[in-house]
Design a protein around this motif. Structure first.
Motif, PDB file in Angstrom:
ATOM      1  N   ARG A 133      -6.129  -6.322  -4.058  1.00 15.14           N
ATOM      2  CA  ARG A 133      -5.808  -6.468  -3.398  1.00 15.14           C
ATOM      3  C   ARG A 133      -5.708  -8.058  -1.902  1.00 15.14           C
ATOM      4  NH1 ARG A 133      -6.964  -6.342   1.508  1.00 15.14           N
ATOM      5  NH2 ARG A 133      -9.249  -5.673   0.338  1.00 15.14           N
ATOM      6  N   TYR A 134      -4.420  -8.276  -1.904  1.00 16.98           N
ATOM      7  CA  TYR A 134      -5.333  -9.194  -0.745  1.00 16.98           C
ATOM      8  C   TYR A 134      -4.063  -8.330   0.489  1.00 16.98           C
ATOM      9  CZ  TYR A 134      -5.816 -12.835  -4.737  1.00 16.98           C
ATOM     10  OH  TYR A 134      -6.341 -13.301  -5.245  1.00 16.98           O
ATOM     11  N   ALA A 135      -4.782  -8.505   1.876  1.00 15.91           N
ATOM     12  CA  ALA A 135      -4.703  -8.036   2.710  1.00 15.91           C
ATOM     13  C   ALA A 135      -3.704  -6.742   1.959  1.00 15.91           C
ATOM     14  CB  ALA A 135      -3.271  -8.362   3.389  1.00 15.91           C
ATOM     15  N   SER A 136      -2.429  -6.037   2.297  1.00 18.72           N
ATOM     16  CA  SER A 136      -1.961  -4.834   2.219  1.00 18.72           C
ATOM     17  C   SER A 136      -1.410  -5.167   1.308  1.00 18.72           C
ATOM     18  CB  SER A 136      -0.998  -4.289   2.737  1.00 18.72           C
ATOM     19  OG  SER A 136      -0.476  -4.562   3.786  1.00 18.72           O
ATOM     20  N   ARG A 145      -2.942  -1.386  11.183  1.00 18.05           N
ATOM     21  CA  ARG A 145      -2.445  -1.140  10.227  1.00 18.05           C
ATOM     22  C   ARG A 145      -1.080  -0.383  10.328  1.00 18.05           C
ATOM     23  NH1 ARG A 145       0.329  -2.553   5.793  1.00 18.05           N
ATOM     24  NH2 ARG A 145       1.031  -1.553   4.637  1.00 18.05           N
ATOM     25  N   ARG A 184       0.544  -1.501  -0.277  1.00 23.31           N
ATOM     26  CA  ARG A 184      -0.194  -0.024   0.038  1.00 23.31           C
ATOM     27  C   ARG A 184       1.340   1.181  -0.013  1.00 23.31           C
ATOM     28  NH1 ARG A 184      -4.167   1.990   0.278  1.00 23.31           N
ATOM     29  NH2 ARG A 184      -6.096   0.725   0.087  1.00 23.31           N
ATOM     30  N   PHE A 211      -8.619 -12.474   2.860  1.00 19.94           N
ATOM     31  CA  PHE A 211      -7.824 -11.603   3.004  1.00 19.94           C
ATOM     32  C   PHE A 211      -7.909  -9.705   3.329  1.00 19.94           C
ATOM     33  CE2 PHE A 211      -6.133 -14.983   0.495  1.00 19.94           C
ATOM     34  CZ  PHE A 211      -5.005 -15.394   0.800  1.00 19.94           C
ATOM     35  N   PRO A 212      -8.165  -9.763   4.536  1.00 14.79           N
ATOM     36  CA  PRO A 212      -8.796  -8.288   4.413  1.00 14.79           C
ATOM     37  C   PRO A 212      -7.533  -7.438   4.954  1.00 14.79           C
ATOM     38  CG  PRO A 212      -8.995  -9.413   6.526  1.00 14.79           C
ATOM     39  CD  PRO A 212      -8.609 -10.778   5.507  1.00 14.79           C
ATOM     40  N   GLU A 213      -8.040  -6.249   4.223  1.00 19.71           N
ATOM     41  CA  GLU A 213      -6.706  -5.055   4.725  1.00 19.71           C
ATOM     42  C   GLU A 213      -7.050  -4.198   5.849  1.00 19.71           C
ATOM     43  OE1 GLU A 213      -7.684  -1.638   2.386  1.00 19.71           O
ATOM     44  OE2 GLU A 213      -5.526  -1.514   2.013  1.00 19.71           O
TER      45      GLU A 213
END
Lengths: 191, 313
Positions: free
Chosen positions: A98-101, B160, A47, B152-154
């Motif tokens: 997008r996969y996770a970040s 973060r 990101r 695959f959550p952000e």
């Protein structure tokens, strides 16, 4: 006896299939890829715009690669989450997810199938996930070579070379085993 | 650089206290008393620990650019800035930091706000600002929470921020053991220890350093009572010692491919040498090399003590 002989060196590591590129576009000469799904290049970035993995199946200079990378990251990172996963870009199409970040981004040709490409990306993620067990950005940072090994087992020259998840995993396990055996050999030379 | 790396944290919103964020990042109920660095600069130690490494860093609160101390400037490795997204001019207050950041070239730069605000700074505007300056935007309370169905959550908010701080290679990282390059690191360590003992060639017959391995030939040939830790037992065959040293030197520095290749050549060489010896001597040679290797990779001497060929005969 003096120093060990300098020979062999870098050897076969990093050999890749180069596809001729026409001067006007980023697409390989069409006769080369007619009718097959082929990824031109694959980028994996965070990101924050940090490139974590890159694979180019077309020949470009480092400078061009950097320029494209910067441009694509800019395009994709500024897109709202609600927009589609496909972007027309130059004479290619970008397919990203997008996969996770982490963002996985592929460039494919006009006649290539976007959904199939998304499936390929997903398969790669599944393979990473299977190998690392809940893959995260740290795994790619600290074991990037494994991520490349996995990618190379799965894709060759931008095309799927192995459709079986099990076979890819087995191939990776085999090469890990080989590496361990080598280390063993180094530890205890057998005479 | 021996100093502890620092995460510079600052707020460009007078209504937001940096300590709030520090508490959440550190995950402590109550903040430990800060180490007062200089006027208004507060430091909170934080230990990052994940599956690959651990590192001690300081989260340094520096309220404005004029308060940046030399020490902070020299140790800064990440930058987190909070801004007021409800005011149109929110981002402008961040700009005084930009020239400094151009100098520092940090790997982690995070722009934080509570929630992007269409009447102030919109998500799009903030995002574009971030891309332009190499930042990542993190909203502490984003309007949309990640989709629960997403495999695959952000991650968002402080989670973060912590994640991004983890995905950095700090100057003082201590890698966890499984990540070391096996024989490369141990052989390198051995090489360093012998180097520090002066010129190895000069003291070959009674060499120090890595040469504490038990040798069997002289001991057995001269006197059967010299099994134990006598002088002679610690003497290493000079030629073999040199071989091992060379092997070690090949693995020093970066474990690059070329060295790796030469390492194999060297091993082959030693193998060939052994092959030309008569049977008994060959076995002896093999044993010595194996033991030397064992010691070179930092193996425990006790482990090989009992398996010497002396005992067999």
């Amino acid at each position: 006896m003096g120093g060990a002989s300098v020979q062999g060196g870098a050897g076969a590591a990093g050999e890749k299939v180069l596809v001729p590129v026409s001067h006007l576009s980023l697409s390989p000469v069409s006769s080369f890829s007619a009718g097959t799904e082929m990824i031109r290049f694959l980028l994996l970035f965070s990101r924050q715009g940090k490139l974590r993995l890159q694979k180019w199946y077309i020949t470009l200079t480092e400078k061009e690669k950097r320029k494209i990378t910067r441009e694509l990251m800019q395009i994709i990172l500024t897109r709202s989450p609600k927009t589609s996963s496909f972007v027309d870009w130059k004479d290619l199409k970008l397919v990203y997810k997008r996969y996770a970040s982490l963002y996985f981004c592929c460039a494919i040709e006009d006649q290539d199938n976007e959904l199939l490409t998304l499936e390929m990306v997903h398969r790669f993620v599944e393979l990473l996930d299977k190998y690392f067990g809940n893959v995260c950005e740290l795994d790619i940072i600290f074991n990037f070579e494994k991520a490349y090994f996995i990618l190379d087992e799965f894709l060759m020259g931008g095309e799927v070379q192995e459709t079986s998840k099990e076979s890819v995993v087995r191939a990776i396990e085999d090469s890990d085993m080989l590496q361990e055996t080598m280390e063993e050999y180094m530890n205890k030379p057998t005479f | 650089m021996a100093s502890v790396p620092c995460v510079l944290l600052t707020s460009c919103d007078t209504g937001f206290h940096e300590e709030e964020l520090v508490t959440q990042i550190i995950g402590a109920e109550q903040l430990p008393a800060p180490v007062q660095e200089a006027e208004e600069v507060r430091k909170y130690p934080w230990r990052i620990d994940n599956k690959y490494y651990s590192a001690n860093v300081n989260i340094c609160i520096v309220p404005s650019t004029s308060l940046v101390t030399t020490q902070v400037a020299e140790s800064v490795q990440a930058f987190i800035v909070y801004f007021d997204s409800t005011a149109k001019s929110g981002l402008e207050k961040v700009s005084p930091w930009l020239p400094l950041l151009e100098d520092w070239l940090l790997d982690v730069m995070i722009l934080v706000c509570d929630r992007a605000c269409d009447t102030g700074v919109s998500r799009q505007t903030a995002q574009e600002w971030c891309i332009q300056h190499g930042f990542e935007l993190v909203e502490l309370n984003p309007e949309e929470l990640p989709d629960e169905d997403d495999d695959f959550p952000e991650s968002t908010g402080v989670t973060r921020i912590i994640q991004a701080l983890n995905a950095n290679i700090w100057s003082n990282v201590e890698m966890k053991s499984e990540q070391s390059y096996g024989i490369f690191s141990s052989l390198t360590a051995m090489n360093h220890s012998t180097e520090s003992n002066g010129d190895p060639q000069d003291n070959v017959p009674v060499s120090a350093g890595a040469a504490t391995l038990p040798s069997t030939d002289q001991g057995r040939a001269s006197d059967s009572s010299s099994h134990s830790n006598s002088q002679i037992d610690t003497i290493v065959d000079p030629m073999l010692d040199l071989d091992i040293r060379e092997l070690a030197s090949l693995t020093s520095g970066e474990g690059d491919l070329e060295n790796f290749g030469r390492l194999f050549n060297k091993l082959q060489e030693m193998k060939d040498k052994a092959a030309s010896l008569p049977h008994e001597q060959r076995k002896l040679h093999a044993e010595k090399v194996a033991k030397a290797f064992w010691m070179a990779i930092g193996g425990d001497q006790d482990e090989i003590e009992g398996i010497s060929s002396d005992e067999e005969n």
